[in-house]
Design a protein around this motif. Structure first.
Motif, PDB file in Angstrom:
ATOM      1  N   PRO A 175      50.720  25.428   7.101  1.00 30.32           N
ATOM      2  CA  PRO A 175      49.335  24.689   7.267  1.00 30.32           C
ATOM      3  C   PRO A 175      49.505  23.574   7.756  1.00 30.32           C
ATOM      4  CG  PRO A 175      50.871  24.920   4.941  1.00 30.32           C
ATOM      5  CD  PRO A 175      51.158  26.575   6.144  1.00 30.32           C
ATOM      6  N   LEU A 176      50.969  23.085   7.929  1.00 24.77           N
ATOM      7  CA  LEU A 176      51.529  22.109   8.145  1.00 24.77           C
ATOM      8  C   LEU A 176      50.682  21.018   8.075  1.00 24.77           C
ATOM      9  CD1 LEU A 176      51.559  22.687  12.848  1.00 24.77           C
ATOM     10  CD2 LEU A 176      53.050  22.931  11.405  1.00 24.77           C
ATOM     11  N   ASP A 177      49.948  19.530   8.060  1.00 24.19           N
ATOM     12  CA  ASP A 177      49.164  18.880   7.863  1.00 24.19           C
ATOM     13  C   ASP A 177      46.970  19.262   8.186  1.00 24.19           C
ATOM     14  OD1 ASP A 177      49.690  18.144  10.547  1.00 24.19           O
ATOM     15  OD2 ASP A 177      49.311  16.216  10.388  1.00 24.19           O
ATOM     16  N   SER A 200      33.789   9.023   3.224  1.00 20.91           N
ATOM     17  CA  SER A 200      33.911   9.776   3.449  1.00 20.91           C
ATOM     18  C   SER A 200      35.109  10.699   2.218  1.00 20.91           C
ATOM     19  CB  SER A 200      34.950   9.339   4.089  1.00 20.91           C
ATOM     20  OG  SER A 200      35.620  10.607   5.162  1.00 20.91           O
ATOM     21  N   TYR A 201      35.305  12.101   2.627  1.00 28.52           N
ATOM     22  CA  TYR A 201      35.245  12.514   1.439  1.00 28.52           C
ATOM     23  C   TYR A 201      37.018  12.797   1.281  1.00 28.52           C
ATOM     24  CZ  TYR A 201      35.873  17.095   4.441  1.00 28.52           C
ATOM     25  OH  TYR A 201      36.328  17.994   5.908  1.00 28.52           O
ATOM     26  N   ARG A 202      37.943  12.142   2.805  1.00 23.10           N
ATOM     27  CA  ARG A 202      38.162  11.764   2.474  1.00 23.10           C
ATOM     28  C   ARG A 202      39.419  10.088   2.204  1.00 23.10           C
ATOM     29  NH1 ARG A 202      41.247  16.297   4.959  1.00 23.10           N
ATOM     30  NH2 ARG A 202      40.480  17.365   5.951  1.00 23.10           N
ATOM     31  N   ASP A 203      40.999   9.362   1.682  1.00 18.59           N
ATOM     32  CA  ASP A 203      40.915   8.757   2.118  1.00 18.59           C
ATOM     33  C   ASP A 203      41.903   8.882   2.895  1.00 18.59           C
ATOM     34  OD1 ASP A 203      40.366   7.891  -0.405  1.00 18.59           O
ATOM     35  OD2 ASP A 203      41.500   8.948  -1.939  1.00 18.59           O
ATOM     36  N   GLY A 204      43.027   7.676   2.815  1.00 19.88           N
ATOM     37  CA  GLY A 204      43.488   6.954   4.050  1.00 19.88           C
ATOM     38  C   GLY A 204      43.007   6.414   5.770  1.00 19.88           C
ATOM     39  N   LYS A 205      41.505   5.829   5.225  1.00 14.18           N
ATOM     40  CA  LYS A 205      40.440   5.524   6.133  1.00 14.18           C
ATOM     41  C   LYS A 205      39.909   6.426   7.397  1.00 14.18           C
ATOM     42  CE  LYS A 205      40.209   0.776   5.900  1.00 14.18           C
ATOM     43  NZ  LYS A 205      39.598  -0.197   6.588  1.00 14.18           N
ATOM     44  N   LEU A 206      39.829   7.721   6.866  1.00 18.34           N
ATOM     45  CA  LEU A 206      39.778   8.778   7.893  1.00 18.34           C
ATOM     46  C   LEU A 206      38.775   9.652   7.824  1.00 18.34           C
ATOM     47  CD1 LEU A 206      42.589  11.536   7.289  1.00 18.34           C
ATOM     48  CD2 LEU A 206      42.544   9.847   8.607  1.00 18.34           C
ATOM     49  N   LEU A 207      37.764   9.833   8.505  1.00 18.45           N
ATOM     50  CA  LEU A 207      36.261  10.045   9.088  1.00 18.45           C
ATOM     51  C   LEU A 207      35.812  11.681   9.294  1.00 18.45           C
ATOM     52  CD1 LEU A 207      35.466   7.128  10.261  1.00 18.45           C
ATOM     53  CD2 LEU A 207      34.584   7.559   7.873  1.00 18.45           C
ATOM     54  N   ARG A 265      45.076  16.230   5.681  1.00 21.68           N
ATOM     55  CA  ARG A 265      44.895  15.514   6.945  1.00 21.68           C
ATOM     56  C   ARG A 265      43.655  16.184   8.266  1.00 21.68           C
ATOM     57  NH1 ARG A 265      50.303  11.879   7.587  1.00 21.68           N
ATOM     58  NH2 ARG A 265      50.379  14.450   8.859  1.00 21.68           N
ATOM     59  N   VAL A 266      44.613  16.732   8.803  1.00 22.87           N
ATOM     60  CA  VAL A 266      43.926  16.205  10.422  1.00 22.87           C
ATOM     61  C   VAL A 266      42.364  16.976  10.513  1.00 22.87           C
ATOM     62  CG1 VAL A 266      43.987  17.891  12.099  1.00 22.87           C
ATOM     63  CG2 VAL A 266      45.892  16.430  10.929  1.00 22.87           C
ATOM     64  N   ILE A 317      41.457  12.473  13.409  1.00 21.84           N
ATOM     65  CA  ILE A 317      43.182  11.953  13.429  1.00 21.84           C
ATOM     66  C   ILE A 317      42.855  13.492  14.039  1.00 21.84           C
ATOM     67  CG2 ILE A 317      44.251  10.245  12.123  1.00 21.84           C
ATOM     68  CD1 ILE A 317      45.242  12.178  10.533  1.00 21.84           C
ATOM     69  N   ASP A 318      42.012  14.168  14.184  1.00 29.03           N
ATOM     70  CA  ASP A 318      42.220  15.615  14.455  1.00 29.03           C
ATOM     71  C   ASP A 318      42.389  15.703  16.464  1.00 29.03           C
ATOM     72  OD1 ASP A 318      42.170  18.483  15.943  1.00 29.03           O
ATOM     73  OD2 ASP A 318      40.398  18.498  15.073  1.00 29.03           O
ATOM     74  N   THR A 319      43.688  14.843  16.834  1.00 30.39           N
ATOM     75  CA  THR A 319      43.948  14.722  18.030  1.00 30.39           C
ATOM     76  C   THR A 319      45.487  15.455  18.792  1.00 30.39           C
ATOM     77  OG1 THR A 319      45.304  12.704  17.867  1.00 30.39           O
ATOM     78  CG2 THR A 319      43.785  12.278  18.038  1.00 30.39           C
ATOM     79  N   PHE A 320      45.992  15.364  20.305  1.00 33.71           N
ATOM     80  CA  PHE A 320      46.754  15.963  20.222  1.00 33.71           C
ATOM     81  C   PHE A 320      47.861  15.757  19.781  1.00 33.71           C
ATOM     82  CE2 PHE A 320      50.715  16.728  23.673  1.00 33.71           C
ATOM     83  CZ  PHE A 320      49.974  17.923  24.620  1.00 33.71           C
ATOM     84  N   ASP A 321      48.526  14.878  19.344  1.00 35.35           N
ATOM     85  CA  ASP A 321      49.426  14.268  18.665  1.00 35.35           C
ATOM     86  C   ASP A 321      50.123  14.635  17.267  1.00 35.35           C
ATOM     87  OD1 ASP A 321      49.978  12.061  20.349  1.00 35.35           O
ATOM     88  OD2 ASP A 321      49.214  10.413  19.575  1.00 35.35           O
TER      89      ASP A 321
END
Length: 534
Positions: free
Chosen positions: A467-469, A217-224, A473-474, A479-483
């Protein structure tokens, strides 16, 4: 208190407006801030429907639900515009484990449009980073029976900026610097060479007897993210592929370097859907009182990737488009020009929904790459196809506004180098300056559904957003979720959009159009080419 909320933004009017339109703007603000449904719309798209891969069952559900909502709100001419896309794909279940030298459940996701494993696939890994065709030679005869890790592991990078940001005045000022158009054919050809590499790599792995492949994954933090690139038009890759979180991927690479190769178990239960190769844009209108006055339009893409629920990208934009439609229709506003709303499909693979709209209603270009040549060829070469032939409806579209940068507050518009349009855009935004949305900057922005309209001279614009996050990250991540949606910002966005559409639909003025392009921009002669990039 309620009346102060309603009237305060109108104190910033920079130019007089008709009394009825002023009243209508007040009613838009009241409805959008005090009676909003934008978050209910966003929640259904994300929590109930979820990630909406083009032509997947979830996207079909979203197409039907959004069209039904437009009809329930009383919009007219609600319809599906179909265009050829290709097979659908979705994830029923997936699991990736390391079973030796010790058992670990890995954070991983199938790569879009790769095939299933048809049960559990168990095999040792080999770390074989390949970025160019010349890298193949080092791995010939070594990959048979292996799950090939094709990314260079690298090391972890810690962020040096805050992940969550809002734009400051100086950030927006930097965008208001005229940027000359550039045409760099050599750069385009290098890009196309890189993008076509995925197909060549997959063919090489198959020929060498590999049983599967994995990338980091091109993102760190266990993001996919799980994005698929050149697959899904008319062909399907032969080998199952997974994306593994950066931390897990690096662990596998370290273990392979210091001891026996780890063994993975991959169970990728993915499904293809060939029942309908067409994708569908959803269109709906609020009819205008003057059929000869043309129409104004707003749009956002409804499709998403599926690592998350497609909330910020682009459930947020879709919800704001729908909420603006609900606001205007619920108030019984009767505009002079028709107001059209579009929810695009196939954006994530190359803006194919908005391309189909341009081709059907606005203009055609000289023939381009065929679908079997790949999505990248179709997307990146679109602006190189001349001549452009306007259609009878070309001049009818007076303005298009797009939302596609997350749920952050709308801060204004990119003028796309159309300096003649700046003053009118600022006039229409002026009622919302106290909400932070009064900025118009000269620079262009790309990668979303106004792009093909701009490419044929139609006044299409993307909003500037906090931009927020989103990028940090998102965007396209798990973590592209409603939260991660901000309700206050989205209420503001729907109000600003509805107000812009109302003014554009009723104004005696229309936005100046850019000249119809007749050839690519002028190339810079004698530009130095770095052979290391080839």
């Amino acid at each position: 208190m309620r009346h102060s909320i309603i009237l305060l933004p109108l104190l910033c009017l920079a130019a007089p407006v008709a009394a009825q339109q002023a009243d209508d703007l007040n009613r838009v603000i009241d409805e959008g801030l005090n009676h909003s449904q934008v978050m209910q719309i966003a929640q259904h798209l994300t929590d109930d429907i979820g990630g909406r891969m083009t032509n997947s069952p979830q996207m079909r559900q979203a197409e039907g639900w959004t069209a039904d909502q437009f009809r329930q709100w009383g919009l007219s001419n609600v319809r599906k515009q179909g265009f050829r896309f290709g097979r659908g794909w979705w994830i029923a279940a997936s699991s990736v484990k390391m079973i030796s030298p010790r058992p670990i459940q890995l954070t991983a996701i199938p790569i879009a449009w790769t095939p299933p494993t048809n049960g559990v696939l168990s095999a040792p890994i080999i770390v074989a980073p390949m970025k160019k065709e010349r890298d193949f030679d080092a791995w010939r005869g070594k990959l048979a029976g292996k799950i090939v890790l094709v990314s260079l592991p690298g090391t972890g990078d810690e962020p040096n900026e805050a992940a969550f940001q809002r734009l400051k005045g100086e950030d927006i000022e930097k965008l208001d610097r005229f940027e000359q158009p550039k045409n760099d054919p050599a750069s385009l050809e290098r890009l196309m060479k890189r993008l076509s590499f995925t197909r060549k790599l997959e063919a090489f792995l198959k020929a060498e007897g590999a049983v599967g492949w994995a990338r980091q994954s091109y993102r760190d933090g266990k993001l996919l993210h799980g994005e698929g690139y050149d697959f899904g038009v008319s062909d399907t890759p032969a080998l199952p592929g997974v994306e593994i979180a950066a931390e897990d991927y690096r662990r596998l690479a370290r273990l392979a370097k210091t001891g026996p190769a780890p063994v993975l178990e991959i169970n990728s239960d993915v499904r293809f859907d060939d029942s309908d190769v067409n994708a569908y844009n959803i269109l709906a209108d609020i009819p205008g009182s003057d059929p000869k006055a043309g129409y104004v339009m707003a749009g956002a893409h409804l499709d998403s990737w599926v690592a998350g629920d497609g909330a910020a990208d682009n459930g947020a934009g879709s919800a704001m488009i729908m909420e603006a439609a609900r606001i205007l229709k619920s108030l019984g506003i009767k505009p002079k020009r028709t107001i059209r709303f579009a929810l695009w499909s196939g954006e994530e693979q190359g803006l194919f929904g908005s391309m189909a709209y341009v081709d059907e209603y606005l203009a055609t270009r000289a023939p381009g790459p065929k679908e079997e040549q790949g999505r990248e060829e179709m997307y990146f070469r679109y602006k190189t196809r001349f001549p452009i032939t306007p259609k009878p409806g070309y001049a009818d579209l007076k303005a298009y506004f797009n939302i596609d940068n997350g749920s952050g507050k709308l801060r204004g518009l990119y003028a796309e180098r159309n300096v003649a349009a700046v003053s009118l855009l600022r006039e229409w935004l002026s009622p919302f300056a106290s909400m932070g949305a009064g900025n118009v900057v000269s620079q262009p922005t790309g990668g979303t559904d106004h792009e093909y309209m701009q490419a044929i001279g139609v006044p299409g614009y993307q909003f500037i957003q906090d931009p927020l996050d989103y990028e940090s990250r998102v965007h396209h991540s798990g973590i592209d979720t409603f939260d991660h949606l901000k309700a206050e910002d989205m209420r503001q966005g729907a109000v600003v959009l509805a107000g812009m559409l109302l003014q554009a639909a009723n104004s005696d003025k229309t936005l100046p159009r850019m000249p119809l392009p007749t050839q690519p921009a002028v190339s810079d002669p004698f530009k130095y080419e770095d052979p290391a990039l080839d």
